[in-house]
Design a protein around this motif. Structure first.
Motif, PDB file in Angstrom:
ATOM      1  N   ALA A  61       0.843  -1.204   0.000  1.00  4.84           N
ATOM      2  CA  ALA A  61       0.000   0.000   0.000  1.00  4.84           C
ATOM      3  C   ALA A  61       0.875   1.250   0.000  1.00  4.84           C
ATOM      4  N   LEU A 119       0.655   4.251  -1.339  1.00  7.16           N
ATOM      5  CA  LEU A 119      -0.004   5.530  -1.080  1.00  7.16           C
ATOM      6  C   LEU A 119      -0.317   5.691   0.409  1.00  7.16           C
ATOM      7  N   ALA A 120      -0.870   4.672   1.014  1.00  5.39           N
ATOM      8  CA  ALA A 120      -1.212   4.734   2.434  1.00  5.39           C
ATOM      9  C   ALA A 120       0.028   4.965   3.296  1.00  5.39           C
ATOM     10  N   VAL A 164      -8.370  12.663   3.143  1.00 10.89           N
ATOM     11  CA  VAL A 164      -8.018  11.235   3.206  1.00 10.89           C
ATOM     12  C   VAL A 164      -9.118  10.442   3.908  1.00 10.89           C
ATOM     13  N   TRP A 193     -11.856  10.041   1.432  1.00 12.01           N
ATOM     14  CA  TRP A 193     -11.375   9.163   0.359  1.00 12.01           C
ATOM     15  C   TRP A 193     -11.402   7.704   0.804  1.00 12.01           C
ATOM     16  N   THR A 194     -10.975   7.427   2.036  1.00 11.70           N
ATOM     17  CA  THR A 194     -10.945   6.036   2.513  1.00 11.70           C
ATOM     18  C   THR A 194     -12.346   5.472   2.687  1.00 11.70           C
ATOM     19  N   GLU A 248     -13.728   5.372  -1.413  1.00  9.45           N
ATOM     20  CA  GLU A 248     -12.988   4.446  -2.277  1.00  9.45           C
ATOM     21  C   GLU A 248     -12.012   3.613  -1.437  1.00  9.45           C
ATOM     22  N   SER A 259     -10.872   0.725  -1.735  1.00  5.16           N
ATOM     23  CA  SER A 259      -9.908  -0.085  -2.483  1.00  5.16           C
ATOM     24  C   SER A 259      -8.628   0.694  -2.790  1.00  5.16           C
ATOM     25  N   ALA A 260      -8.666   2.016  -2.722  1.00  9.43           N
ATOM     26  CA  ALA A 260      -7.474   2.827  -2.960  1.00  9.43           C
ATOM     27  C   ALA A 260      -6.484   2.698  -1.801  1.00  9.43           C
ATOM     28  N   PHE A 261      -6.973   2.188  -0.667  1.00  9.83           N
ATOM     29  CA  PHE A 261      -6.138   2.061   0.534  1.00  9.83           C
ATOM     30  C   PHE A 261      -6.227   0.643   1.077  1.00  9.83           C
ATOM     31  N   THR A 316      -3.984   4.427   6.791  1.00  5.03           N
ATOM     32  CA  THR A 316      -3.037   5.503   7.055  1.00  5.03           C
ATOM     33  C   THR A 316      -3.383   6.074   8.428  1.00  5.03           C
ATOM     34  N   SER A 342      -6.761   7.648   7.910  1.00  4.25           N
ATOM     35  CA  SER A 342      -7.871   6.840   7.398  1.00  4.25           C
ATOM     36  C   SER A 342      -9.077   6.941   8.321  1.00  4.25           C
TER      37      SER A 342
END
Length: 128
Positions: free
Chosen positions: A34, A36-37, A80, A83-84, A87, A89-91, A95, A98
Motif C-alpha cells: 500500500a 499511497l497509504a 483522506v 477518500w478512505t 474508495e 480499495s485505494a487504501f 493511514t 484513514s
C-alpha cells in the motif's frame, strides 16, 4: 506557553512518534502492499513534527506557521478520511488519517481543530 499549549505540544509529540514509527515500519516491510497509504502516514508524521517544532519554538512567525500547518493538516485528514470511506480499495492498508483517524481514536481530526482554536485565541490575547 502554558496550559493548553503544553498539552498540544505533548499530544503532537506523541503523534509524531506514532505516525513516523508506523510509516517507517510499513515502508520498510510492506511498501509494495500500500504505497499511497504508507507515504501518507509518513507525510502525516512530517506535518506533526513541523507543528510540534513550531509550537515549541514560539513567537508570532512560528505561531502563524503552525496555524497554516494545522489548517493543512485538517484538510488532509478530511480529504483522506473521506477518500478512505468513498474508495476503500485505494487504501489496502490504513493511514494515520484513514476514516478520519479512527485507528488513533479520532485524535487526527480533533487535534488540528483544537490547535487552530488555541492558536487563534493565543494571537488574540497577545495582540496589542
Amino acid at each position: 506557553m502554558g496550559g493548553p499549549g503544553i498539552v498540544l505540544v505533548w499530544v503532537y509529540g506523541v503523534m509524531v512518534v506514532g505516525a513516523v514509527s508506523r510509516s517507517v515500519v510499513q515502508i520498510a516491510s510492506d511498501f509494495d502492499k500500500a504505497p499511497l497509504a504508507y507515504a501518507l502516514s509518513a507525510v502525516a508524521g512530517v506535518v506533526y513534527g513541523f507543528i510540534t517544532y513550531s509550537l515549541v519554538r514560539g513567537g508570532e512567525t512560528a505561531r502563524r506557521a503552525a496555524l497554516v500547518c494545522c489548517v493543512a493538516e485538517l484538510a488532509g485528514v478530511l480529504t483522506v478520511g473521506t477518500w478512505t470511506l468513498v474508495e476503500p480499495s485505494a487504501f489496502p492498508d490504513a493511514t494515520v488519517w484513514s476514516d478520519y483517524g479512527m485507528g488513533y481514536v479520532f485524535i487526527p481530526v480533533i487535534l488540528p481543530v483544537t490547535a487552530v482554536f488555541w492558536l487563534r485565541r493565543a494571537r488574540a490575547t497577545t495582540a496589542p
